[in-house]
Write a protein that holds these residues in place. Structure first.
Motif, PDB file in Angstrom:
ATOM      1  N   HIS A  47      18.925  50.836  48.781  1.00 37.59           N
ATOM      2  CA  HIS A  47      18.084  49.739  48.295  1.00 37.59           C
ATOM      3  C   HIS A  47      19.099  48.747  47.736  1.00 37.59           C
ATOM      4  N   ILE A  53      12.196  51.909  36.263  1.00 39.17           N
ATOM      5  CA  ILE A  53      12.528  51.074  37.427  1.00 39.17           C
ATOM      6  C   ILE A  53      11.354  50.174  37.825  1.00 39.17           C
ATOM      7  N   MET A  58      15.792  49.430  52.290  1.00 37.77           N
ATOM      8  CA  MET A  58      14.363  49.423  51.994  1.00 37.77           C
ATOM      9  C   MET A  58      14.177  48.673  50.681  1.00 37.77           C
ATOM     10  N   PHE A  84      12.099  44.830  48.731  1.00 41.95           N
ATOM     11  CA  PHE A  84      11.211  43.673  48.836  1.00 41.95           C
ATOM     12  C   PHE A  84      12.038  42.427  49.218  1.00 41.95           C
ATOM     13  N   HIS A 132      10.752  57.673  52.220  1.00 39.93           N
ATOM     14  CA  HIS A 132      11.163  58.744  51.299  1.00 39.93           C
ATOM     15  C   HIS A 132      10.246  59.929  51.543  1.00 39.93           C
TER      16      HIS A 132
END
Ligand SMILES: CSC[C@H]1O[C@@H](n2cnc3c(O)ncnc32)[C@H](O)[C@@H]1O
Ligand SMILES: [Zn+2]
Length: 444
Positions: A69, A92, A127, A129, A216
């Motif tokens: 990420h 997170i 992975m 946004f 995941h």
């Protein structure tokens, strides 16, 4: 014959089918492609525009970070020493809700790309946004990446609902589809955050566009137990019931597997992405790498994000993978250095369905590679260069990195990113993110 580049290397670690290591060979590159690998004394037939001498170096295929990420590099060290559910739910996700906007992804991804290039990673499977920002950062810096179109069953700063996750993701896919260095997958976050209906909605879109899936899966024992309590089956069995198991699936983590789960993975030739350091740090459990290898399953290596690792160092990750499997199985040959290196290169390429293009140094492949200077105290003497690379070397010995023939690091200087400027930007983010920093109670 005139060619664009000739690199003379003390060792060429090919990662071909026989794991050949070639001594005193030259790698000949025309534009983005390796057109020859031959003994240096036979390379006189080529007149290269650029000749690079790597007399103390090993040249190896670039690492493929099969799960990360990137933008989360800005959250490195934000919340340490916590288990996954607490780390994600209490730290997170609240930080991402407040901060993870377009600028965050732009700057965080650049930070990650700088770290990855410096560590010899030439391709990453992401992975996150705001993939428009990730794609722009990839395109500007010249690295290769596979970008996951994110899907999660709650609103974020990127998208409010499933339709928006899909439409925004596909718009970025359409915009960058002709970029040779950018590839796409669909990336539903996890079975506990994406319901059956959402998975059923994206399935025909993936099929139509020929996109693989990146999710995941089986990260913790808790995830497996909750799936059995709620759905009556393990997470992977649930995906099987939905018809989602196939060679185009990258299953990230895969801890706590039953014999039946392993059978399903093998039968459907699912790719497993092993993230040993994130699993260790979040105390998630162990991926049974040895058992998966015995079942002929393709296993690649990912670092996960910097918020759970806390680095994105593929060389270090590969060493951890090798040592962890030995320790867990009490079998010193359970994961030899050669196999670990394959997992970090060609197996990652296979998982991303890019193994015809990248993952090894062979004629016809893209010139994605790094040079590492082994003439240092830490890496002398050298009896077996792959052993030296995996067990003794450090990423700080990597001097040069190329992607598709473009030199992205030259003598340890990044060529497409300004490190000093980047550090200033990150310091600005640190001040903004600091209120979210989790400081556990200090021991008295
Ligand atoms: C859909 S964008 C990615 C999403 O995943 C979160 N994340 C990062 N690391 C992990 C992990 O190890 N397990 C589960 N989820 C993780 C990240 O914070 C984003 O929200
Ligand atoms: Zn992850």
């Amino acid at each position: 014959m005139q060619v664009s580049l000739q690199i003379n290397a003390r060792w060429v670690i090919t990662v071909d089918a026989d794991d050949n290591v070639l001594e005193n060979h030259a790698v000949i590159i025309q534009d983005d492609i390796i057109i020859d690998v031959l003994p240096q004394q036979d390379a006189k037939k080529y007149s290269p525009v650029e000749l690079i001498e790597c007399n103390d170096h090993a040249l190896a295929p670039g690492f493929i970070n099969a799960h990360t990420h990137a933008a989360m590099s800005l959250l490195k060290g934000l919340a340490d020493d916590l288990p996954l559910d607490e780390w994600l739910n209490d730290h997170i996700w609240p930080a991402e809700t407040a901060l993870a906007d377009s600028d965050f992804v732009k700057d965080g991804t650049e930070l990650a790309i700088a770290e990855m290039i410096r560590g010899g990673t030439t391709c990453f499977n992401d992975m996150y946004f705001f993939i428009d920002q990730t794609a722009t950062a990839v395109s500007n810096t010249g690295i290769r990446a596979c970008l996951g179109i994110p899907v999660i069953d709650f609103p974020t700063r990127w998208a409010k609902d499933l339709n928006e996750y899909i439409s925004k993701g596909l718009a970025v896919h359409d915009h960058f589809r002709s970029n040779e260095l950018i590839h796409f997958t669909f990336a539903p976050h996890a079975p506990y955050t994406v319901c059956d209906d959402s998975l059923k909605t994206i399935q025909p879109i993936m099929d139509e566009l020929g996109l693989a899936m990146h999710i995941h899966l089986h990260e913790t024992e808790d995830e497996v137990e909750q799936s059995i309590a709620k759905h009556g089956v393990s997470p992977i069995a649930r995906l099987n019931n939905l018809g989602l198991l196939n060679p185009d699936l990258m299953a990230i983590h895969m801890t706590h597997l039953s014999a039946t789960d392993i059978q399903l993975i093998a039968e459907h030739r699912v790719n497993v992405i092993h993230c040993p350091e994130s699993n260790l740090k979040l105390a998630s459990g162990f991926c049974p790498v040895n058992e998966l290898i015995t079942s002929n399953i393709n296993i690649a290596i990912g670092t996960d994000g910097s918020a759970s690792n806390n680095d994105i160092d593929m060389l270090g990750e590969t060493k951890t993978a090798a040592l962890l499997t030995k320790g867990r199985t009490k079998q010193a040959d359970a994961l030899p250095a050669k196999t670990a290196l394959r997992m970090a290169t060609i197996n990652g390429a296979k998982a991303l369905r890019l193994d015809k293009k990248i993952g090894s140094l062979e004629i016809g492949k893209q010139a994605d590679m790094f040079a590492i200077n082994l003439n240092s105290i830490e890496t002398q003497p050298i009896y077996d260069v792959i052993s030296t690379l995996i067990y003794s070397a450090n990423r700080s010995q990597i001097t040069d990195v190329w992607v598709a023939g473009q030199r992205l690091m030259q003598d340890q200087q990044l060529t497409t990113l300004d490190e000093a400027q980047l550090i200033e930007k990150v310091k600005h983010w640190q001040r903004k993110i600091n209120p979210f920093h989790h400081q556990p109670n200090k021991a008295v």
